[in-house]
Design a protein around this motif. Structure first.
Motif, PDB file in Angstrom:
ATOM      1  N   HIS A 186       1.246   4.174  -2.840  1.00 31.47           N
ATOM      2  CA  HIS A 186       1.052   5.508  -2.928  1.00 31.47           C
ATOM      3  C   HIS A 186       2.260   6.341  -3.171  1.00 31.47           C
ATOM      4  O   HIS A 186       2.194   7.243  -3.686  1.00 31.47           O
ATOM      5  CB  HIS A 186       0.683   5.841  -1.438  1.00 31.47           C
ATOM      6  CG  HIS A 186       0.751   7.299  -0.977  1.00 31.47           C
ATOM      7  ND1 HIS A 186      -0.574   8.138  -1.042  1.00 31.47           N
ATOM      8  CD2 HIS A 186       1.375   7.896  -0.178  1.00 31.47           C
ATOM      9  CE1 HIS A 186      -0.224   9.333  -0.800  1.00 31.47           C
ATOM     10  NE2 HIS A 186       0.886   9.165  -0.058  1.00 31.47           N
ATOM     11  N   GLU A 223      -3.303   4.510  -8.127  1.00 33.88           N
ATOM     12  CA  GLU A 223      -4.535   4.470  -7.269  1.00 33.88           C
ATOM     13  C   GLU A 223      -5.065   3.195  -7.146  1.00 33.88           C
ATOM     14  O   GLU A 223      -6.160   3.009  -6.386  1.00 33.88           O
ATOM     15  CB  GLU A 223      -5.617   5.303  -8.021  1.00 33.88           C
ATOM     16  CG  GLU A 223      -5.203   6.731  -8.203  1.00 33.88           C
ATOM     17  CD  GLU A 223      -6.282   7.763  -8.956  1.00 33.88           C
ATOM     18  OE1 GLU A 223      -7.219   6.918  -9.475  1.00 33.88           O
ATOM     19  OE2 GLU A 223      -6.037   8.764  -9.193  1.00 33.88           O
ATOM     20  N   GLU A 224      -4.709   2.310  -7.534  1.00 31.35           N
ATOM     21  CA  GLU A 224      -4.989   0.816  -7.594  1.00 31.35           C
ATOM     22  C   GLU A 224      -4.487   0.078  -6.082  1.00 31.35           C
ATOM     23  O   GLU A 224      -3.806   0.645  -5.246  1.00 31.35           O
ATOM     24  CB  GLU A 224      -4.375  -0.175  -8.685  1.00 31.35           C
ATOM     25  CG  GLU A 224      -4.771   0.249  -9.982  1.00 31.35           C
ATOM     26  CD  GLU A 224      -3.984   1.312 -10.632  1.00 31.35           C
ATOM     27  OE1 GLU A 224      -4.265   1.700 -11.927  1.00 31.35           O
ATOM     28  OE2 GLU A 224      -3.255   1.939  -9.931  1.00 31.35           O
ATOM     29  N   ASP A 225      -5.226  -0.921  -5.818  1.00 31.95           N
ATOM     30  CA  ASP A 225      -5.000  -1.744  -4.407  1.00 31.95           C
ATOM     31  C   ASP A 225      -3.932  -2.790  -4.460  1.00 31.95           C
ATOM     32  O   ASP A 225      -3.437  -2.876  -3.526  1.00 31.95           O
ATOM     33  CB  ASP A 225      -6.327  -2.473  -4.112  1.00 31.95           C
ATOM     34  CG  ASP A 225      -7.444  -1.124  -3.685  1.00 31.95           C
ATOM     35  OD1 ASP A 225      -6.963  -0.181  -3.330  1.00 31.95           O
ATOM     36  OD2 ASP A 225      -8.569  -1.708  -4.076  1.00 31.95           O
ATOM     37  N   THR A 277       0.650  -1.276  -0.139  1.00 33.25           N
ATOM     38  CA  THR A 277       0.000   0.032   0.000  1.00 33.25           C
ATOM     39  C   THR A 277       0.802   1.358  -0.043  1.00 33.25           C
ATOM     40  O   THR A 277       0.353   2.125  -0.767  1.00 33.25           O
ATOM     41  CB  THR A 277      -0.702   0.014   1.071  1.00 33.25           C
ATOM     42  OG1 THR A 277      -1.972  -1.024   0.980  1.00 33.25           O
ATOM     43  CG2 THR A 277      -1.785   0.966   1.029  1.00 33.25           C
TER      44      THR A 277
END
Length: 332
Positions: free
Chosen positions: A145, A150-152, A141
């Motif tokens: 960032h 923006e993906e997980d 994560t």
């Protein structure tokens, strides 16, 4: 007769000494480079022969054969460090070999190979001695960032290519460039996609592209492989593709896919679950992305490996079973 033999041996010795003396003279003589600074690139897989040819082409050495022979005599072939080199002053051939051996690059490089997964990318970054591996102690994560994603999940979001970087720069910069390139490639292909595809988002196309990448043995079959999986999606059939199962097994996969593995349910088991897996399973190439978004027009629903990298495609189960018998169970 013996006198002539002795003379021939003496001549051979004198020629060898002259050749050795010539190499010593050549190795200590500054190279005649027309314009400085001069930049050249030592690519992965380079050997003495290809290095010498490239340096002659770039105007660094005047004679590739002599430069190669010097390196061969001095056994320099096993210690060539890849990267971009910049010559600020004239060097002798011996100094040039030493510079490449020490890896005194102005830019280093790291390769991300199509079909690699995120674990393999992290290993490649960790193996770079000139790269600050800032991502090593970061969770997924935080990495996403940091690179502006923006993906997980990071799997599949990086473009497979060779990336150059300044020595001692952070690896997050490389990851950011790889992410932006993959994003740009995907969006350009999405805008030019064929009509009527069963994707809701570009990300779903990326998932399909990763499957196509892992299933394809020869490049020209990518569009046809894509068509099989898209035909299955349209009909509500399960994809039943081994690479997704292997990805779902993670570290439990020992290189041998068993029947029990195909029956063990995970989010990535396309034998037990319908539709696409939740994320890509590897880094797809641009060619795989284009195939997923512009597949061949076929009615094929099955394919089986022929054993030479290509596949036999079938539109019915009966035809597929015959192909399995022909190419795998009872090959001729």
């Amino acid at each position: 007769m013996m006198t002539w033999i002795k003379r021939l041996i003496l001549l051979a010795v004198l020629l060898a000494l002259a050749g050795a003396g010539g190499l010593v003279w050549y190795g200590d003589r500054p190279l005649q480079i027309e314009s400085l600074p001069k930049t050249f690139n030592v690519v992965p897989g380079a050997n003495l022969r290809s290095l010498s040819t490239m340096l002659e082409r770039e105007g660094v050495v005047g004679n590739a054969q002599v430069f190669w022979l010097l390196g061969r005599v001095l056994n320099k072939g096993g210690s060539l460090k890849v990267g971009v080199y910049t010559l600020e002053r004239p060097l002798t051939p011996l100094e040039l070999y030493a510079k490449i051996q020490r890896g005194e690059v102005s830019q280093a490089m790291v390769q991300f190979i199509e079909g690699w997964n995120w674990r393999e990318v992290r290993a490649a970054l960790a193996a770079q001695p000139l790269l600050k591996n800032e991502s090593a102690n970061m969770g997924e994560t935080d990495i996403l960032h940091a690179i502006g994603a923006e993906e997980d999940h990071i799997e599949g979001l990086l473009f497979p290519d060779t990336y150059f970087y300044a020595p001692h720069s952070p690896d997050l910069g490389v990851l950011r460039r790889a992410y932006l390139r993959q994003h740009d490639k995907l969006m350009a292909a999405w805008d030019a996609r064929a009509p009527g595809l069963p994707y809701r988002t570009p990300y779903e196309a990326l998932i399909m592209a990763s499957i196509v990448e892992k299933e394809t043995g020869v490049a020209f079959e990518r569009p046809k492989i894509a068509s099989v999986f898209l035909n299955r999606l349209r009909l509500g059939m399960r994809l039943q593709t081994d690479p997704t199962v292997i990805y779902g097994l993670g570290d439990r996969f020992d290189g041998n896919l068993r029947k029990i593995d195909l029956q063990r349910d995970t989010p990535y088991n396309t034998y037990t679950r319908a539709g696409l897996p939740p994320t890509p399973i590897a880094m797809p190439s641009e060619a795989a992305i284009l195939a997923a978004l512009n597949p061949a027009k076929t009615d094929a629903l099955y394919f089986v490996a022929r054993g030479d990298g290509t596949h036999f495609f079938s539109s019915s189960l009966a035809a597929h079973n015959r192909a399995v018998n022909r190419y795998q169970r009872y090959p001729r």
